[in-house]
Design an enzyme around this catalytic site. Sequence first.
Site, PDB file in Angstrom:
ATOM      1  N   HIS A  84       0.824  -1.217   0.000  1.00  0.00           N
ATOM      2  CA  HIS A  84       0.000   0.000   0.000  1.00  0.00           C
ATOM      3  C   HIS A  84       0.853   1.259   0.000  1.00  0.00           C
ATOM      4  CE1 HIS A  84       0.264   0.949   4.402  1.00  0.00           C
ATOM      5  NE2 HIS A  84       0.328  -0.354   4.558  1.00  0.00           N
ATOM      6  N   ASP A  86      -0.275   4.456   0.930  1.00  0.00           N
ATOM      7  CA  ASP A  86      -0.583   5.499   1.916  1.00  0.00           C
ATOM      8  C   ASP A  86       0.164   5.265   3.222  1.00  0.00           C
ATOM      9  OD1 ASP A  86      -2.219   3.187   2.437  1.00  0.00           O
ATOM     10  OD2 ASP A  86      -3.453   4.411   3.771  1.00  0.00           O
ATOM     11  N   ASP A 147       6.181   1.447   6.499  1.00  0.00           N
ATOM     12  CA  ASP A 147       4.831   0.888   6.378  1.00  0.00           C
ATOM     13  C   ASP A 147       4.078   1.786   5.403  1.00  0.00           C
ATOM     14  OD1 ASP A 147       2.280  -0.063   6.663  1.00  0.00           O
ATOM     15  OD2 ASP A 147       2.030   0.597   8.733  1.00  0.00           O
ATOM     16  N   GLU A 181      -4.967   1.898   2.577  1.00  0.00           N
ATOM     17  CA  GLU A 181      -4.990   0.695   3.421  1.00  0.00           C
ATOM     18  C   GLU A 181      -5.116   1.078   4.883  1.00  0.00           C
ATOM     19  OE1 GLU A 181      -3.167  -2.668   5.818  1.00  0.00           O
ATOM     20  OE2 GLU A 181      -2.656  -0.566   5.766  1.00  0.00           O
ATOM     21  N   GLU A 182      -4.431   2.162   5.272  1.00  0.00           N
ATOM     22  CA  GLU A 182      -4.386   2.546   6.686  1.00  0.00           C
ATOM     23  C   GLU A 182      -5.747   2.986   7.224  1.00  0.00           C
ATOM     24  OE1 GLU A 182      -2.020   1.959   8.564  1.00  0.00           O
ATOM     25  OE2 GLU A 182      -0.170   1.936   7.395  1.00  0.00           O
ATOM     26  N   ASP A 204       3.915  -6.433   3.797  1.00  0.00           N
ATOM     27  CA  ASP A 204       3.540  -5.396   4.753  1.00  0.00           C
ATOM     28  C   ASP A 204       3.737  -5.898   6.178  1.00  0.00           C
ATOM     29  OD1 ASP A 204       2.625  -2.986   5.662  1.00  0.00           O
ATOM     30  OD2 ASP A 204       0.505  -3.407   5.304  1.00  0.00           O
ATOM     31  N   HIS A 386       3.824   3.737  12.267  1.00  0.00           N
ATOM     32  CA  HIS A 386       2.855   4.751  12.724  1.00  0.00           C
ATOM     33  C   HIS A 386       3.474   5.634  13.801  1.00  0.00           C
ATOM     34  CE1 HIS A 386      -0.851   2.129  11.407  1.00  0.00           C
ATOM     35  NE2 HIS A 386       0.167   2.047  10.574  1.00  0.00           N
TER      36      HIS A 386
HETATM   37 ZN   LIG Z   1       0.913  -1.354   6.366  1.00  0.00          ZN
END
Ligand SMILES: [Zn+2]
Length: 415
Positions: A84, A86, A147, A181-182, A204, A386
């Site tokens: 992903h 994003d 990520d 995705e997030e 991922d 994150h």
């Molecule tokens: Zn991810």
Amino acid sequence: MVSRKFQHSVLERFLRYVRIDTQSDPASKTTPSTEKQKDLGRVLAQELRDLGIKDAHLDDYGYVYGTVPANTDKRVPVICFCSHMDTSPDCSGKDVKPQVVRSYQGGDIVLPGDNSQVIRFEEHPALAKQIGNDIVTTDGTTLLGADDKAGIAEIMDAVKILVENLGIKHGTIKILFTPDEEIGRGVDKVDLKKLGADYAYTLDGESAGHLEDESFSADAATIRITGVSAHPGFAKGKIEHAIKIAARIVERLPKDMTPETTEGREGFLHPIRIEGALEEATLEYIVRDFTEGGLKEKEALLERTVRDVIKDFPRSTYRIAFREQYRNMKVVLDKHPKIIENALEAIRRAGLAPVLASIRGGTDGSRLSFMGLPCPNIFAGEHAFHSRLEWVSVADMEAAVRTIVNLAQIWEERA
Ligand SMILES: [Zn+2]
């Protein structure tokens, strides 16, 4: 088997991709949720075309598709690799300034743009395996976006290797990069017919060597409480306060069934939003477990608790509604054992000890699996995602690239 040495482009790609801000936005109604995700999508589609992937393109919804044509006469299942684009809305992804710590020698890593941000050796046990490796971090003011731009850079590097090494035989390989995705919408607008893959792998995951064939099963619950309002000066014996009812529900649920008190294969009930006034209040919960039975038990407990609390407020009412979010992909993957067998072998050939693990969350793959495209999750090397302390090891990214290349080859070998 000896692991091959390739001329990798994964680090250089990664450093380029993380500088492009692709933060998604849960409040947006559009797909992609933020137009800027297409900035990366355009770069990736162009780089794929430059590598000779003729059909590579970015669609209106922000998805990138491409095909590495087969170079074998065998009939090989079509395999897709997916990541992903994003980054999490939880932490800024604007003006990311990556730094490479060359040949890490242990100890804490103080981030240069904000000295209060320290990747502490004892808080990041995975660092112990990285002595002598190059590590990428941020300057401490943003997340890194490993990520899942680590996954993207790994797939891109693997494509380059497949295109340049015609001796590596493989079937048709599909590339898919998703937006959003997030925020749980990564596969909302994916065109699986156009993609035309039999099986897929997301890149991922966290630690090198890990393969995840299990995710949570996930539901959301909304509880609407209607209390009884009155003027507070004349309210004795009259008010049944919706906010207080909601608070009592939250308080009465078991304390050992929360994200902060569970781990491994334990599920939880987790309040994510509360909104209300005197007369009406709404509580939103997410429910997580690895089994359907466990999920249903937790939902029954939630409803029972609401009902019990409401009993003390005879003129108040409640409504509760459950909504399915995603399901444990193992249910699907168990029907196609080769997907996991081949991935474990690919990891082994990359020189790593494979570890089969479960995700306390979902991935694009959980939903893809139930949409007809079985899809476990392979490590990408991302750590502390994150957050501003996010980091990734270059050696791990290169191992992921080798895993992808090996997988393409193993599917052909075993076809
Ligand atoms: Zn991810």
